[in-house]
Design an enzyme around this catalytic site. Structure first.
Site, mmCIF file in Angstrom:
data_model
loop_
_atom_site.group_PDB
_atom_site.id
_atom_site.type_symbol
_atom_site.label_atom_id
_atom_site.label_comp_id
_atom_site.label_asym_id
_atom_site.label_seq_id
_atom_site.Cartn_x
_atom_site.Cartn_y
_atom_site.Cartn_z
ATOM 1 N N ASP A 102 0.869 -1.166 0.000
ATOM 2 C CA ASP A 102 0.000 0.000 0.000
ATOM 3 C C ASP A 102 0.913 1.224 0.000
ATOM 4 O O ASP A 102 2.098 1.132 0.330
ATOM 5 C CB ASP A 102 -0.943 -0.009 1.216
ATOM 6 C CG ASP A 102 -2.131 0.937 1.023
ATOM 7 O OD1 ASP A 102 -2.086 1.778 0.090
ATOM 8 O OD2 ASP A 102 -3.103 0.844 1.795
HETATM 9 C C1 BGC Z 1 -4.501 2.440 -2.662
HETATM 10 C C2 BGC Z 1 -5.337 2.584 -1.447
HETATM 11 C C3 BGC Z 1 -4.429 3.109 -0.387
HETATM 12 C C4 BGC Z 1 -4.055 4.485 -0.814
HETATM 13 C C5 BGC Z 1 -3.487 5.423 0.141
HETATM 14 C C6 BGC Z 1 -3.979 3.804 -3.028
HETATM 15 O O1 BGC Z 1 -3.319 3.862 -4.200
HETATM 16 O O2 BGC Z 1 -5.147 1.771 -3.679
HETATM 17 O O3 BGC Z 1 -6.088 1.489 -1.143
HETATM 18 O O4 BGC Z 1 -4.833 2.912 0.909
HETATM 19 O O5 BGC Z 1 -3.313 4.396 -1.965
HETATM 20 O O6 BGC Z 1 -4.247 6.540 0.026
#
Ligand code: BGC
Length: 703
Positions: free
Chosen positions: A274
């Site tokens: 993430d």
């Molecule tokens: C992801 C989210 C993540 C986020 C942070 C994104 O690109 O897909 O699920 O938590 O980034 O804002």
């Protein structure tokens, strides 16, 4: 009073007449053949061989550059390509409620779909397939290859800021919707990215919190939808989550990433962190993280040093690269790409509209006030902040810039025959004026809502003075309908003073027409709650801060398996509205339950009859729950969803439904054996229209 001139372009009005289901089927068929053509050209084994050849030609610097994303003035959310070896750039885009506006440069609009929680409320995997397919087609249209979806985290607390992005509180429903959604995404040749592995169930302190979760709870509640996403839907990628589970950050958690995901479930795709969830270099690389996003904080120079000093074997980083390249090659992403087509805005809007309609849950309908009827609703006052602006989605990374929007008042205006009905519209900012309008009208409709967002948990109370507005209007007119546009459960202190309540979630860009279709009866509601609506905050885990939101950086999942309706049943607590609940404009009856053993020693077939006993065509979601025999290692919750079927029935029509339960349905996770075990003894089979109403019951002995 707002002007009532309809602002819907005439092209849209013509489109309304088209058969929407036919549109979905045609779109789906076209995507399938494209996907088959794609799959035909290279097997996974061939893809791995080719990926290995490419990796063998790479220098160490080139390898390191392929293990993290970059962010500069012109691009981000991307791993740049390496033209020398024919490696294309990998662009990712946000989900799961539609395609996010993308990397640097002009922000791109896309179809703002109904929130995933609304998709789950359809209890219809075929709609989930259409949802994923549409989003992946738009991913391609906007120049990306990987769609960051679905979010299969369990709605452990209704306060969760990302509940609207999830498929609710039940692992089985979650898994069924997720599998179809991923299959839809990947049928287009785009890569799905199931997230956030694992237990990203609250926004409070999500970057740092340590979640203490028992092995059986992880296996039975928080992992099954991931497991199904890997084993059944073969998701090409997985996103590891921010929090720590049992002391280790998810993106450096070897037992989870390598032990469970890659070895046990046979995941052959790649793990992406993430955004900013990577916490280390060596530990993450050795644990099974394959790609750091959004930039190389740990997987750049530090990773190179770790390889050179022998702390991370070269074979490990080669393996990380082979995993990603092989998936991309298998999906045809290393060769010439099919030309992206511009997004067919209104065609896709009609799919968004149908899913929004199918996900709406009718919670109360006293005296059959709905659907609106020319005879009894000749004058209607439409009131509230969410009556005049469309609810297109929640906040945070899932935000979508809609291609167009239909406001609630325009949608209702266009749906109603104005020769017979008169509508006045009030945004509710002037409560007295709204109350006077409600008094003058035969029916008052109040549209309220919230805007949940990633990064912040939320209160179950409707924001600002919306509860007060509802109370005031309901006092002025007993025939008050409340339409709630929320991302999760909300408290309804006014429930006894209103006649009807429709939960519309975040309907997306087609809000206005979708809600109007249900209010006017063009569509008979058939959605069912994927989360329990509590009576009070005290009935949720928030009554014990150690469980939620945590104390001293730690959250204890001490409720174990008692999550959502499992907890209400275990504690004999009556919720405001139970999981699985939803009314219709018609009525249904259940009878003729038969439970027989097989296929297999620990399998069973549950069959029963569902009848439409009312006067309108409609769909019922028949739900099969199991109660387990006593287990020496600790009992299961009183009931668990194990199967469901959505049945469309004409008035008076009956259909036999058959639900097959496999050995897993009868199994619990044994912490002694570290494996699934079939429970032995007498199971209780319950069939009905919600977790709180199961008129058909039988026992079944499994040995
Ligand atoms: C992801 C989210 C993540 C986020 C942070 C994104 O690109 O897909 O699920 O938590 O980034 O804002």
């Amino acid at each position: 009073m707002k002007s009532l001139s309809p602002s819907i372009p005439s092209s849209l009005r013509i489109f309304r007449e088209k058969r929407i289901t036919a549109t979905i089927m045609a779109l789906f068929a076209a995507g399938m053949s494209a996907a088959l053509a794609q799959q035909a050209h290279v097997s996974y084994a061939q893809a791995v061989a080719r990926a290995r050849q490419i990796v063998a030609k790479m220098t160490l610097d080139e390898k390191i550059a392929q293990l993290h994303g970059i962010q500069d003035a012109t691009d981000f959310r991307v791993v740049p390509g390496l033209p020398r070896l024919g490696i294309p750039a990998l662009h990712m885009t946000n989900g799961p409620a539609g395609v996010g506006p993308g990397g640097a440069g002009p922000q791109k609009p896309a179809t703002a779909m109904p929130a995933p929680v609304a998709l789950a409320a359809t209890w219809d995997p075929e709609l989930a397939r259409a949802y994923g397919k549409l989003e992946a087609e738009e991913t391609r249209s906007l120049g990306s290859q990987l769609f960051e979806a679905p979010d299969v985290n369990i709605a452990r607390v209704p306060q969760g800021g990302r509940v609207f992005e999830s498929f609710g509180e039940d692992p089985y429903l979650d898994g069924r919707i997720a599998v179809a959604d991923i299959e839809g995404i990947q049928s287009t040749g785009m890569l799905a990215n199931v997230k956030h592995f694992v237990a990203n169930n609250q926004e409070s302190a999500r970057h740092t919190v340590n979640e203490v979760i028992g092995e059986r709870t992880l296996r039975e509640i928080y992992m099954p939808a991931f497991e199904a996403s890997i084993e059944e839907a073969h998701s090409a990628s997985v996103m590891c989550a921010y929090p720590k589970v049992n002391g280790a950050y998810n993106c450096e958690n070897a037992p989870l990433l390598t032990g469970v995901l890659k070895k046990e479930w046979g995941f052959d795709g790649f793990v992406i962190s993430d955004w900013g969830a990577t916490q280390s270099t060596v530990a993450s690389a050795l644990a099974g993280l394959d790609l750091e996003m959004p930039t190389g904080r740990f997987f750049d120079g530090k990773l190179k040093e770790a390889v050179e000093s022998g702390r991370v074997p070269l074979a490990t980083i080669d393996g990380m690269l082979v995993r990603r390249f092989a998936k991309e090659i298998e999906f045809g992403l290393f060769g010439p790409q099919p030309k992206p087509v511009p997004i067919p805005a209104f065609e896709h809007g009609s799919v968004a509209r149908e899913i929004a309609e199918q996900g709406m849950v009718l919670l109360k309908n006293e005296g059959n006030l709905l659907p609106l009827d020319h005879a009894t609703a000749r004058t209607v006052a439409l009131i509230g902040p969410y009556a005049v602006r469309p609810s297109t989605g929640g906040g945070g990374s899932s935000h979508v810039i809609p291609l167009y929007t239909i406001t609630p008042d325009d949608g209702l205006y266009a749906a109603v025959d104005w020769q017979h009905m008169r509508l006045s519209v009030w945004d509710g900012s002037d409560v007295d004026a709204a109350v006077q309008a409600a008094k003058r009208a035969q029916v008052a409709i109040v549209m309220v809502g919230d805007q949940d967002t990633e990064g912040r948990d939320q209160s179950l109370k409707l924001p600002v003075a919306q509860n007060e507005l509802i109370e005031a209007v309901a006092k002025a007119n007993p025939k008050t309908v409340v339409v709630v546009k929320s991302g999760s459960a909300v408290l309804m202190p006014w429930i006894d003073s209103v006649s009807a309540v429709l939960e519309a979630w975040y309907p997306g860009e087609e809000d206005g027409r979708a809600v109007a279709d249900v209010l006017t009866g063009k569509v008979n509601p058939s959605g069912k709650l994927p989360i329990t609506f509590p009576r009070s905050v005290e009935d949720t885990l928030a009554s014990n801060p150690e469980q939620y939101p945590g104390v001293n950086g730690e959250v204890h999942y001490s409720e174990g398996l008692d999550v959502g309706y499992r907890s209400y049943a275990a504690h004999h607590l009556a919720p405001l509205f139970p999981f699985g609940f939803g009314l219709s404009y018609t009525e249904f009856g259940f009878d003729a339950l038969k439970v027989s053993k097989g296929p297999g020693a620990a399998g069973a077939t549950v069959s029963f009859k569902v009848t439409n006993t009312g006067k309108r065509a409609g769909a019922e979601v028949a739900q099969v729950y199991l109660g387990f025999p006593s287990i020496a290692e600790g009992d299961e919750p009183p009931l668990q969803l194990k199967g469901f079927r959505k049945v469309m029935l004409k008035p008076g029509e009956s259909k036999m439904v058959e639900v097959k339960l496999d050995a897993r349905a009868f199994s619990y996770w044994s912490e002694k054996a570290h494996a699934w075990n079939v429970a032995q003894g007498e199971f209780h089979v319950m069939v009905g229209d919600s977790s709180a109403n199961t008129p058909l019951q039988a026992n079944l002995v499994i040995r």
